[in-house]
Design a protein around this motif. Structure first.
Motif, PDB file in Angstrom:
ATOM      1  N   LEU A 113       0.645  -1.259   0.081  1.00 29.50           N
ATOM      2  CA  LEU A 113       0.012   0.000   0.003  1.00 29.50           C
ATOM      3  C   LEU A 113       0.697   1.141   0.093  1.00 29.50           C
ATOM      4  O   LEU A 113       0.312   2.400  -0.342  1.00 29.50           O
ATOM      5  N   ASN A 169       0.774   3.641  -2.842  1.00 25.25           N
ATOM      6  CA  ASN A 169      -0.771   4.308  -3.036  1.00 25.25           C
ATOM      7  C   ASN A 169      -0.660   5.825  -3.276  1.00 25.25           C
ATOM      8  O   ASN A 169      -1.381   6.361  -4.186  1.00 25.25           O
ATOM      9  N   PHE A 170       0.286   6.539  -2.770  1.00 27.91           N
ATOM     10  CA  PHE A 170       0.078   7.662  -2.372  1.00 27.91           C
ATOM     11  C   PHE A 170       0.787   8.475  -3.689  1.00 27.91           C
ATOM     12  O   PHE A 170       0.288   9.767  -3.942  1.00 27.91           O
ATOM     13  N   SER A 187      -4.652   1.901  -5.262  1.00 26.05           N
ATOM     14  CA  SER A 187      -4.823   1.410  -4.258  1.00 26.05           C
ATOM     15  C   SER A 187      -3.756   0.314  -3.852  1.00 26.05           C
ATOM     16  O   SER A 187      -3.458   0.222  -2.763  1.00 26.05           O
TER      17      SER A 187
END
Lengths: 326, 326
Positions: B50, B53-54, B59
């Protein structure tokens, strides 16, 4: 498909009241709530999962963190979670960690990101740090309780359950009972070991650390370890910490040529399907798996919807199922 | 915990290259990719799920849609999905539908909302409408293939597998073979029925619709249905569509007093653990469960990361495991 209007009609209440029940609002009397839930059940009404998401800053999803799904035990717990969540309009997402606390922490980030509203930690190993930033009302522990986590929990009394099944073996005349439990670092396993110790003590038998077999919950490792141990014919029973371990123990006893349960008795733990189907069928501790999932979900949804936290510790009753293996 | 730097050092490449491999970029040669994957495996490196994700509108989560987790078959498929996803830096979220296409549709909305990047539909019943709005490169079907869904899929040849196991029973001298399969509406069950029909035909035996028993995959329903059928001693075998059905069939044969396999032979399907542990052990079709999960995940991640879709239909090999029950 029945709608919320059908439910309201059948229950003789307004749509708004049904909605309040679905939202678990405390503005509804218990009597009304029961009427609505009954109508929901009778009609087979399924609230549109996730549909409410857009109205509020909510996902209407609950994360369930498990060590593995390769154990029928968790399948029943999850069924209890799922049915209850659905009743209140929540979906559930499962993730498995293989008992790695780091992986559990990764998945818990979904709460901060509001991809899920809260989480049920079912047995999975977890580290204290992972939860420092998380609002405790968004987490419930199920099956297992890590006391350093300040959350509500739902489980059985593991010590008492193991005490009872060992006491049962002793009452059946067994004198040299092995104890096969999971690896260290899992609180319930230490509880069970203590239950074993206390049962021996109560019956005037000596507890020996060497009679504790540590192994995985499957059937293979215990089979290997036990086969070597029991050909000495020194032992006449083993109390196991899972039903799959019990299957491995039965196989070992058969391989060595011991008659079950007369020469060697075996008990399991959990009461998963195989304990009933296996031949000989397995005497075991029945955990209320479904109810553990159900209750954990009710606590979580209630604290999410009321936005309030009161730490609950719920101990559900277990049951000894006597069958052919002991 | 090993870091991406450790992986780069061990593989003798730059951190950027490791990152490219983790992102499944096609700018890396196959040789380099293998070197990096080897280093990842040797070091036990776990990419921070994860975490990416940013950086992108992603996701890094894959949704896995299952009918249930109460079947060891799915546990193995999910393990294959999980291990593969993790290798590429993805987490997986599981959801179960109880075979309701409506519930499957609800969960598929997580793709539109970008809460997950894509989904693997593993056996779960699904409706065509649910997928109309979803980019086909974001979905892979595993275990089962609904032909009206225009997606890639990974499964075995169900018809051929069932043909082979019925042919095996005939070669063992069985003359009146029942066929116990799942309820209607599941494509693989109709394939298996056709395999049964063809095996009889090839061996000059008559196919009779009345010899098809439709039931759930568990052990209870088939036990009840079979107990009544086989006391006539008219039948000498049953080919079952799951290993749990085979357990129920064995119990029924024992209850009626038939010797297994001489008077009544039983075969299963899937090769889940109970088929090996049960007594008698169960002759079955081994599905490459782990590999089905693995391959489905590779196809999905590859099309997600390369943002391109080519419809693949992968048929993996099955295997007949001959044991004591037939």
């Amino acid at each position: 498909m029945p709608t919320v209007k059908d439910v309201a009609k059948r229950a003789g209440v307004s749509v708004a009241t049904v909605s309040r029940v679905l939202n678990n609002s405390n503005k509804v009397s218990e009597e009304t709530r029961q009427k609505v839930l009954k109508a929901i059940e009778e009609l087979g009404f399924k609230p549109n999962l996730l549909a409410r998401n857009f109205r509020r800053d909510k996902s209407n999803l609950i994360l369930v963190i498990l060590p593995t799904i390769a154990n029928a035990y968790f399948a029943r717990v999850v069924k209890g979670i799922e049915d209850t969540a659905r009743k209140y309009g929540y979906g559930i997402l499962l993730c498995t960690t293989g008992n790695s606390p780091e992986i559990a922490s990764d998945y818990l980030k979904l709460i901060e990101r509001k991809q899920v509203d809260g989480a049920i930690i079912a047995s999975a190993k977890i580290s204290k740090d992972a939860l420092l930033e998380i609002d405790p009302k968004k987490i419930v522990q199920a099956c297992e309780f890590y006391p350093f986590l300040d959350t509500s929990c739902v489980l059985i009394d593991h010590k008492k359950a193991f005490f009872e099944i060992v006491d049962y073996l002793i009452k059946k005349g067994k004198k040299n009972i092995l104890c096969a439990i999971g690896n260290e670092g899992i609180p319930s396993e230490e509880e069970r070991k203590e239950g074993y110790r206390q049962a021996l003590e109560k019956n005037g038998m000596e507890f020996k650390e060497e009679n504790i077999i540590r192994c995985r919950y499957g059937s293979t490792e215990i089979y290997e370890k036990l086969k070597t141990l029991i050909c000495s014919k020194k032992y006449d029973a083993v109390a196991c910490s899972s039903d799959l371990m019990a299957v491995g123990a039965i196989k070992a006893a058969k391989a060595v040529g011991l008659k079950i349960p007369d020469e060697f008795a075996v008990t399991g733990f959990d009461n998963i399907m195989i304990s009933r189907l296996y031949e000989p069928s397995i005497t075991t501790v029945a955990q209320p798996m479904y109810e553990i999932g159900e209750k954990a979900t009710e606590i979580l949804i209630s604290s999410l919807e009321n936005n309030s936290f009161s730490k609950e510790r719920v101990i559900l009753p277990h049951d000894i199922k006597t069958r052919e293996s002991a």
